[in-house]
Design a protein around this motif. Structure first.
Motif, mmCIF file in Angstrom:
data_model
loop_
_atom_site.group_PDB
_atom_site.id
_atom_site.type_symbol
_atom_site.label_atom_id
_atom_site.label_comp_id
_atom_site.label_asym_id
_atom_site.label_seq_id
_atom_site.Cartn_x
_atom_site.Cartn_y
_atom_site.Cartn_z
ATOM 1 N N UNK A 110 37.129 68.285 8.120
ATOM 2 C CA UNK A 110 38.042 68.825 7.112
ATOM 3 C C UNK A 110 37.911 70.343 6.923
ATOM 4 N N UNK A 111 37.113 70.988 7.757
ATOM 5 C CA UNK A 111 36.965 72.431 7.622
ATOM 6 C C UNK A 111 38.209 73.163 8.129
ATOM 7 N N UNK A 112 38.400 74.375 7.614
ATOM 8 C CA UNK A 112 39.502 75.216 8.051
ATOM 9 C C UNK A 112 40.851 74.857 7.444
ATOM 10 N N UNK A 113 40.840 74.045 6.394
ATOM 11 C CA UNK A 113 42.089 73.614 5.770
ATOM 12 C C UNK A 113 42.222 74.078 4.319
ATOM 13 N N UNK A 119 28.379 83.441 8.582
ATOM 14 C CA UNK A 119 29.592 84.203 8.284
ATOM 15 C C UNK A 119 30.650 83.378 7.561
ATOM 16 N N UNK A 120 30.774 82.099 7.893
ATOM 17 C CA UNK A 120 31.765 81.265 7.201
ATOM 18 C C UNK A 120 31.431 81.137 5.725
ATOM 19 N N UNK A 121 30.154 80.957 5.405
ATOM 20 C CA UNK A 121 29.742 80.893 3.995
ATOM 21 C C UNK A 121 30.010 82.225 3.308
ATOM 22 N N UNK A 145 28.186 68.758 8.821
ATOM 23 C CA UNK A 145 28.824 70.007 9.235
ATOM 24 C C UNK A 145 29.004 69.991 10.755
ATOM 25 N N UNK A 146 29.784 70.911 11.295
ATOM 26 C CA UNK A 146 29.864 71.019 12.754
ATOM 27 C C UNK A 146 28.478 71.349 13.322
ATOM 28 N N UNK A 147 28.234 70.996 14.576
ATOM 29 C CA UNK A 147 26.905 71.222 15.163
ATOM 30 C C UNK A 147 26.392 72.655 15.001
ATOM 31 N N UNK A 149 37.438 73.974 1.136
ATOM 32 C CA UNK A 149 36.212 74.589 0.632
ATOM 33 C C UNK A 149 36.486 75.560 -0.502
ATOM 34 N N UNK A 150 37.468 76.401 -0.319
ATOM 35 C CA UNK A 150 37.833 77.376 -1.354
ATOM 36 C C UNK A 150 38.257 76.667 -2.637
ATOM 37 N N UNK A 151 39.141 75.695 -2.509
ATOM 38 C CA UNK A 151 39.616 74.977 -3.700
ATOM 39 C C UNK A 151 38.486 74.213 -4.383
ATOM 40 N N UNK A 152 37.596 73.623 -3.599
ATOM 41 C CA UNK A 152 36.462 72.898 -4.181
ATOM 42 C C UNK A 152 35.508 73.856 -4.885
#
Length: 146
Positions: free
Chosen positions: A81-84, A117-119, A20-22, A87-90
């Motif tokens: 690959x985040x923000x594309x 918040x992202x989760x 994940x990002x730092x 995650x939602x599709x997976x």
């Protein structure tokens, strides 16, 4: 096209290298830990998340012996690959796989750090509804099959 594939001898090392990002590292354990943990949890599956042939994420889910419900224990998309929308599709694929399981229950549970918040946004968009803080400090959310 997003797909889920079993974590096996061909892709486990690549799954372990996903990060994940730092700023998100404090929210989860390593994929290597999860891959090892899955070897000792009866009924749990670890899956690699692919976009076409490119590995982009990791998830682990299964039937929890403590409450008898399906739980998504781990879910992550690599920082590249985040923000594309992956995650939602997976997550929709994970929900669909659980929906098709012969031993599924009426709900899927997931837990996450309350300040992630992202989760929160991803799980809410996917149909999970927050139920409150667990005794171990995670926000619990429930997906109910219609």
């Amino acid at each position: 096209m997003i797909t889920l594939k079993a974590v096996d001898k061909h892709n486990w090392e690549a799954c372990a290298e996903l990060k994940p990002p730092p700023e998100q590292k404090r929210f989860m354990v390593s994929n290597l830990f999860s891959i090892a943990e899955c070897q000792f949890l009866d009924g749990f599956l670890s899956k690699a998340i692919y976009n076409d042939d490119e590995l982009i994420g990791f998830t682990m889910y299964g039937l929890d012996p403590d409450d008898g419900n399906y739980w998504v224990y781990r879910f992550m998309i690599d920082e590249r690959f985040q923000g594309q929308g992956y995650g939602y599709n997976a997550m929709l694929l994970v929900i669909d796989e659980i929906r098709k399981a012969s031993d599924r229950t009426d709900v899927i549970m997931i837990g996450y750090k309350p300040d992630n918040e992202l989760a929160r946004k991803l799980y809410s968009k996917s149909g999970f509804r927050e139920k409150g803080i667990s005794p171990w400090g995670e926000m619990l959310a429930k997906y109910r099959f219609a």
